[in-house]
Design a protein around this motif. Structure first.
Motif, short mmCIF file in Angstrom:
data_model
loop_
_atom_site.label_atom_id
_atom_site.label_comp_id
_atom_site.label_asym_id
_atom_site.label_seq_id
_atom_site.Cartn_x
_atom_site.Cartn_y
_atom_site.Cartn_z
N LYS A 111 0.85 -1.19 0.00
CA LYS A 111 0.00 0.00 0.00
C LYS A 111 0.89 1.25 0.00
O LYS A 111 0.49 2.29 -0.48
N LYS A 112 2.11 1.09 0.56
CA LYS A 112 3.03 2.21 0.65
C LYS A 112 4.43 1.75 0.23
O LYS A 112 4.93 0.75 0.73
N GLU A 139 -0.03 -6.71 0.80
CA GLU A 139 -1.19 -7.55 0.50
C GLU A 139 -0.74 -8.66 -0.43
O GLU A 139 0.14 -8.46 -1.27
#
Length: 161
Positions: A111-112, A139
């Protein structure tokens, strides 16, 4: 220590007067540069390994565990543990290469993604720039894009004891 690496006193004391490619392979070239020292006029040569830019990603799980990959490395003829890494393909940004390598090798998407450094790999004799990233908020992603040489690659979860 208070010095500026870009100051005139940090400049090279020779001139490159010629360069030839002594070897050109799939992943690297070897250039031989002809140099002349400015003060003495003495001639010499510098051998330079030239490689494409590369990325390395340190994937960090929510619990602080880091993901590493264990894979066979031909130069050492043995398995080695490292972070997901690979070359930046032509026309690809380092960030896109980091995302691709992370998915191909560790089967995760972040996500980052934060770039933390740009480094020169063995600058004594090589011209290769590495881009180091930390990936967070991981993920699961599909196993996609591993080539035949990566068939025995394993993903490891490492946590400090």
């Amino acid at each position: 220590l208070n010095s500026n690496i870009n100051s005139p006193s940090a400049a090279m004391n020779y001139e490159v007067v010629g360069s030839q490619i002594a070897y050109a392979g799939k992943i690297l070239k070897v250039a031989v540069d002809d140099i002349v020292y400015t003060e003495s006029g003495r001639k010499s040569k510098r051998e330079v390994v030239v490689k494409d830019d590369f990325v390395m990603v340190v994937p960090v799980m929510a619990d602080g565990c880091m993901l590493c990959v264990r894979q066979f490395r031909h130069p050492f003829q043995q398995m080695a543990i490292g972070f997901p890494a690979g070359k930046v393909d032509a026309g690809e940004s380092p960030e896109d290469a980091a995302l691709r390598e992370l998915q191909e090798e560790a089967c995760v998407r972040p996500k980052k993604l934060t770039k933390i450094a740009e480094m020169h790999e063995v600058p004594e004799f090589a011209r290769s720039i590495g881009h180091l990233y930390v990936a967070e908020g991981l993920e699961a992603a599909e196993k996609d894009g591993r080539d035949e040489g990566e068939a025995t690659m394993e993903v490891l979860h490492l946590k400090e004891k």
